[in-house]
Design a protein around this motif. Sequence first.
Motif, mmCIF file in Angstrom:
data_model
loop_
_atom_site.group_PDB
_atom_site.id
_atom_site.type_symbol
_atom_site.label_atom_id
_atom_site.label_comp_id
_atom_site.label_asym_id
_atom_site.label_seq_id
_atom_site.Cartn_x
_atom_site.Cartn_y
_atom_site.Cartn_z
ATOM 1 N N LEU A 1 5.293 7.652 -3.086
ATOM 2 C CA LEU A 1 5.517 6.208 -3.139
ATOM 3 C C LEU A 1 4.492 5.472 -3.995
ATOM 4 O O LEU A 1 4.766 4.364 -4.444
ATOM 5 C CB LEU A 1 5.570 5.641 -1.719
ATOM 6 C CG LEU A 1 6.802 6.068 -0.923
ATOM 7 C CD1 LEU A 1 6.764 5.489 0.488
ATOM 8 C CD2 LEU A 1 8.085 5.660 -1.628
ATOM 9 N N GLN A 2 3.347 6.065 -4.241
ATOM 10 C CA GLN A 2 2.358 5.416 -5.095
ATOM 11 C C GLN A 2 2.929 5.162 -6.486
ATOM 12 O O GLN A 2 2.602 4.172 -7.128
ATOM 13 C CB GLN A 2 1.073 6.254 -5.180
ATOM 14 C CG GLN A 2 -0.008 5.652 -6.070
ATOM 15 C CD GLN A 2 -0.459 4.266 -5.638
ATOM 16 O OE1 GLN A 2 -0.570 3.978 -4.459
ATOM 17 N NE2 GLN A 2 -0.715 3.405 -6.604
ATOM 18 N N SER A 3 3.823 6.015 -6.945
ATOM 19 C CA SER A 3 4.428 5.827 -8.271
ATOM 20 C C SER A 3 5.355 4.608 -8.307
ATOM 21 O O SER A 3 5.745 4.166 -9.386
ATOM 22 C CB SER A 3 5.189 7.080 -8.696
ATOM 23 O OG SER A 3 6.315 7.289 -7.865
ATOM 24 N N LEU B 1 7.077 -1.878 -4.839
ATOM 25 C CA LEU B 1 6.689 -2.176 -3.452
ATOM 26 C C LEU B 1 5.934 -3.496 -3.364
ATOM 27 O O LEU B 1 6.144 -4.278 -2.430
ATOM 28 C CB LEU B 1 5.856 -1.025 -2.879
ATOM 29 C CG LEU B 1 6.634 0.262 -2.615
ATOM 30 C CD1 LEU B 1 5.674 1.428 -2.378
ATOM 31 C CD2 LEU B 1 7.587 0.099 -1.448
ATOM 32 N N GLU B 2 5.049 -3.762 -4.329
ATOM 33 C CA GLU B 2 4.335 -5.049 -4.359
ATOM 34 C C GLU B 2 5.329 -6.203 -4.516
ATOM 35 O O GLU B 2 5.209 -7.232 -3.843
ATOM 36 C CB GLU B 2 3.325 -5.080 -5.508
ATOM 37 C CG GLU B 2 2.122 -4.196 -5.319
ATOM 38 C CD GLU B 2 0.961 -4.866 -4.607
ATOM 39 O OE1 GLU B 2 1.085 -6.038 -4.170
ATOM 40 O OE2 GLU B 2 -0.079 -4.206 -4.483
ATOM 41 N N ALA B 3 6.317 -6.032 -5.398
ATOM 42 C CA ALA B 3 7.337 -7.063 -5.584
ATOM 43 C C ALA B 3 8.170 -7.231 -4.314
ATOM 44 O O ALA B 3 8.539 -8.349 -3.946
ATOM 45 C CB ALA B 3 8.226 -6.717 -6.779
ATOM 46 N N TYR C 1 0.869 -1.171 0.000
ATOM 47 C CA TYR C 1 0.000 0.000 0.000
ATOM 48 C C TYR C 1 0.906 1.221 0.000
ATOM 49 O O TYR C 1 1.940 1.219 0.664
ATOM 50 C CB TYR C 1 -0.884 -0.021 1.245
ATOM 51 C CG TYR C 1 -1.537 1.290 1.560
ATOM 52 C CD1 TYR C 1 -2.662 1.699 0.855
ATOM 53 C CD2 TYR C 1 -1.032 2.119 2.546
ATOM 54 C CE1 TYR C 1 -3.272 2.915 1.147
ATOM 55 C CE2 TYR C 1 -1.629 3.330 2.841
ATOM 56 C CZ TYR C 1 -2.744 3.720 2.128
ATOM 57 O OH TYR C 1 -3.338 4.925 2.406
ATOM 58 N N ALA C 2 0.534 2.244 -0.755
ATOM 59 C CA ALA C 2 1.336 3.469 -0.747
ATOM 60 C C ALA C 2 0.438 4.682 -0.914
ATOM 61 O O ALA C 2 -0.540 4.652 -1.662
ATOM 62 C CB ALA C 2 2.370 3.434 -1.868
ATOM 63 N N SER C 3 0.767 5.728 -0.187
ATOM 64 C CA SER C 3 0.063 6.998 -0.282
ATOM 65 C C SER C 3 1.031 8.095 0.151
ATOM 66 O O SER C 3 1.514 8.081 1.289
ATOM 67 C CB SER C 3 -1.169 6.992 0.616
ATOM 68 O OG SER C 3 -1.823 8.236 0.564
ATOM 69 N N GLY C 4 1.319 9.002 -0.757
ATOM 70 C CA GLY C 4 2.230 10.093 -0.423
ATOM 71 C C GLY C 4 3.603 9.578 -0.073
ATOM 72 O O GLY C 4 4.232 8.864 -0.843
ATOM 73 N N SER D 1 -0.991 -4.857 5.135
ATOM 74 C CA SER D 1 -0.193 -3.774 4.553
ATOM 75 C C SER D 1 -0.661 -2.403 5.022
ATOM 76 O O SER D 1 0.115 -1.452 5.047
ATOM 77 C CB SER D 1 -0.212 -3.843 3.022
ATOM 78 O OG SER D 1 -1.480 -3.504 2.507
ATOM 79 N N ARG D 2 -1.915 -2.290 5.408
ATOM 80 C CA ARG D 2 -2.482 -0.993 5.798
ATOM 81 C C ARG D 2 -2.476 -0.742 7.306
ATOM 82 O O ARG D 2 -2.673 0.373 7.750
ATOM 83 C CB ARG D 2 -3.895 -0.870 5.245
ATOM 84 C CG ARG D 2 -3.889 -0.632 3.743
ATOM 85 C CD ARG D 2 -5.243 -0.937 3.117
ATOM 86 N NE ARG D 2 -5.275 -0.595 1.715
ATOM 87 C CZ ARG D 2 -4.737 -1.311 0.739
ATOM 88 N NH1 ARG D 2 -4.089 -2.432 1.022
ATOM 89 N NH2 ARG D 2 -4.816 -0.929 -0.521
#
Length: 178
Positions: free
Chosen positions: A54-56, A61-63, A7-10, A146-147
């Motif tokens: 980090l969303q980009s 991140l998933e890997a 999970y990524a945000s900002g 993840s959250r």
Amino acid sequence: MAAADAYASGQSAGLGGWWLPDGLPLHPANIQWFSISLRQEELPKWFAEEAQDLQSLISALEALGQLVLLECRLSSPDGVGRVGWCSLRQGCDNFGVVCATSKGLSLKQPLASVLQAAALLCLQHQVTLRVSHVAGVRNEWADALSRGFAADADFWSQLQAEDRNDPKWRDLLCSGRL
């Protein structure tokens, strides 16, 4: 059964994953698990230096979540025996990561380095990693891990603290930088 998620945000992200040891019924109280909270500044410079947020980097991140899950499974007491090559199956709700892992290749950093780290880990332990696509709505436990606790307090309350794994994700990540 095993799955991981990111999970990524900002400027913050999370990795989470779980697996069910052999012979146990599927229930949160029976899983081995990990949950890692990250900030952009904690990641190696080469991993996040060009990212606005980090969303980009969600595919990388998933890997990384899959790599951490693999390491946790291999280092667990009920891990893989040493009788030769075997295949470990894991689930992921990011189809791009499923495909990149299957190919074992990406020309885009930082995903390429994460895949290289996974390949080295597989080679060291004589395993083949098979990541299958899992629909996001069926990846609830990995999503919650993840959250963090706030995402699903009921699920988190069923987890056993002694079954939490604390992987050395930085060491794993940097092993793919040759």
